[in-house]
Scaffold this motif. Structure first.
Motif, mmCIF file in Angstrom:
data_model
loop_
_atom_site.group_PDB
_atom_site.id
_atom_site.type_symbol
_atom_site.label_atom_id
_atom_site.label_comp_id
_atom_site.label_asym_id
_atom_site.label_seq_id
_atom_site.Cartn_x
_atom_site.Cartn_y
_atom_site.Cartn_z
ATOM 1 N N VAL A 195 0.836 -1.205 0.000
ATOM 2 C CA VAL A 195 0.000 0.000 0.000
ATOM 3 C C VAL A 195 0.869 1.254 0.000
ATOM 4 O O VAL A 195 0.582 2.232 -0.687
ATOM 5 C CB VAL A 195 -0.959 -0.003 1.200
ATOM 6 N N SER A 196 1.965 1.234 0.772
ATOM 7 C CA SER A 196 2.864 2.388 0.830
ATOM 8 C C SER A 196 3.471 2.671 -0.534
ATOM 9 O O SER A 196 3.594 3.834 -0.944
ATOM 10 C CB SER A 196 3.973 2.137 1.861
ATOM 11 N N LYS A 235 3.501 6.071 -5.531
ATOM 12 C CA LYS A 235 3.303 6.260 -6.967
ATOM 13 C C LYS A 235 2.153 7.235 -7.230
ATOM 14 O O LYS A 235 2.239 8.083 -8.119
ATOM 15 C CB LYS A 235 3.008 4.912 -7.642
ATOM 16 N N TRP A 236 1.099 7.104 -6.438
ATOM 17 C CA TRP A 236 -0.042 8.011 -6.609
ATOM 18 C C TRP A 236 0.352 9.453 -6.303
ATOM 19 O O TRP A 236 -0.068 10.373 -7.010
ATOM 20 C CB TRP A 236 -1.180 7.573 -5.682
ATOM 21 N N ASN A 237 1.169 9.629 -5.280
ATOM 22 C CA ASN A 237 1.593 10.980 -4.906
ATOM 23 C C ASN A 237 2.472 11.595 -5.992
ATOM 24 O O ASN A 237 2.350 12.792 -6.296
ATOM 25 C CB ASN A 237 2.351 10.949 -3.583
ATOM 26 N N ILE A 292 10.315 15.476 -6.979
ATOM 27 C CA ILE A 292 9.866 14.259 -7.656
ATOM 28 C C ILE A 292 9.313 14.580 -9.050
ATOM 29 O O ILE A 292 8.496 13.825 -9.584
ATOM 30 C CB ILE A 292 8.805 13.514 -6.828
ATOM 31 N N ILE A 293 9.771 15.663 -9.638
ATOM 32 C CA ILE A 293 9.351 16.004 -11.003
ATOM 33 C C ILE A 293 9.722 14.865 -11.952
ATOM 34 O O ILE A 293 10.782 14.247 -11.832
ATOM 35 C CB ILE A 293 9.998 17.330 -11.468
ATOM 36 N N LYS A 348 2.335 10.888 -9.187
ATOM 37 C CA LYS A 348 1.431 11.223 -10.290
ATOM 38 C C LYS A 348 0.633 12.479 -9.967
ATOM 39 O O LYS A 348 0.458 13.357 -10.827
ATOM 40 C CB LYS A 348 0.485 10.046 -10.545
ATOM 41 N N ARG A 349 0.161 12.599 -8.733
ATOM 42 C CA ARG A 349 -0.637 13.767 -8.327
ATOM 43 C C ARG A 349 0.191 15.040 -8.382
ATOM 44 O O ARG A 349 -0.258 16.082 -8.882
ATOM 45 C CB ARG A 349 -1.169 13.549 -6.913
ATOM 46 N N LYS A 350 1.420 14.973 -7.881
ATOM 47 C CA LYS A 350 2.268 16.163 -7.848
ATOM 48 C C LYS A 350 2.670 16.627 -9.241
ATOM 49 O O LYS A 350 2.969 17.807 -9.449
ATOM 50 C CB LYS A 350 3.536 15.871 -7.032
ATOM 51 N N ASN A 351 2.702 15.703 -10.207
ATOM 52 C CA ASN A 351 3.153 16.037 -11.555
ATOM 53 C C ASN A 351 2.005 16.331 -12.521
ATOM 54 O O ASN A 351 2.230 16.437 -13.729
ATOM 55 C CB ASN A 351 4.019 14.907 -12.114
ATOM 56 N N ARG A 352 0.810 16.485 -11.994
ATOM 57 C CA ARG A 352 -0.305 16.849 -12.854
ATOM 58 C C ARG A 352 -0.133 18.266 -13.412
ATOM 59 O O ARG A 352 0.472 19.127 -12.787
ATOM 60 C CB ARG A 352 -1.628 16.776 -12.080
#
Length: 240
Positions: free
Chosen positions: A41-42, A47-49, A109-110, A51-55
């Motif tokens: 889960v971590s 990975k989700w974070n 994390i770009i 993706k979210r930050k690079n939107r």
């Protein structure tokens, strides 16, 4: 199931085991699969974070333009920016006049998708991508968007960058300073420095010395065929 030896039995001879220790071991045994689930889960949350930050900052772009959207993105990455024509108490219409001349997102994390927020900048002179773990060769293939403006670029400590990605930088003919220190995936650094100097004759190459990992027979490798191979790879990256 966890089995304890007779020495942990209260009826056995000798010292009595610490019940807290037994309970803790039993707890670890029962929670083994829970730990595996937690790690999984971590990883997915990480990975989700990313993706979210690079939107793409669509809302900021629609309301205030690409330059402001890029500024919002960089600041969300805990980076730094420098703006031309900044005035206090800007009116809505005046946001169209500002220009970012420097963006520092070092250590962030770009990734490839996150660069969508930057490639539309019209006056970018300085870009710091150092110590960014997700910056790779594909990312460098996108920097041709800054061919007419970029003067300084830092790629220090990016573990995924290879010589193929560095070949993509031949578009940046206005580059004055390129820092390529500590790139573990780049081999024959002395040779790569020479190739970079040939591609970017007006640029000061920092972080690679002529003697770094230089093969004694480097003259055989410094032929036009290898140079064309790197440039072809760079063009292939652009067509992604």
């Amino acid at each position: 199931m966890l089995y304890s030896s007779s020495r942990y039995n209260s009826s056995s001879t000798g010292s009595t085991a610490n019940p807290l220790k037994v309970d803790f071991l039993q707890y670890l045994c029962n929670r083994f699969y829970d730990i595996e689930t937690f790690v999984d889960v971590s990883y997915k949350l990480k990975k989700w974070n990313i993706k979210r930050k690079n939107r793409v900052c669509i809302e900021a772009s629609q309301h205030f333009g690409d330059e402001v959207a890029a500024a919002v993105f960089a600041l969300n990455m805990k980076g730094r920016i420098s703006i031309i024509n900044w005035k206090n108490n800007l009116d809505f219409q005046e946001y169209e006049d500002i220009r970012l001349e420097a963006v520092d997102v070092s250590g962030s994390i770009i990734n490839y998708n996150g660069l969508d927020n930057l490639v539309k900048l019209k006056a970018l002179k300085y870009l710091d991508l150092s110590r960014c773990p997700h910056i790779d060769d594909w990312c460098l293939s996108r920097l041709h968007a800054f061919a007419e403006t970029l003067e300084e670029l830092s790629l220090v400590g990016c573990p995924q960058i290879t010589e193929r990605g560095l070949a993509c930088l031949h578009h940046l003919q206005n580059l004055k300073r390129l820092d390529v220190s500590d790139l573990p995936s780049v081999s024959k650094k002395g040779l790569i420095r020479i190739l970079l100097e040939e591609m970017l004759p007006l640029c000061d190459i920092v972080g690679m010395d002529y003697g770094d990992n230089m093969d004694l027979q480097f003259e055989d490798a410094m032929n036009r065929g290898e140079m064309e191979e790197h440039l072809e790879a760079a063009n292939n990256l652009k067509t992604r």
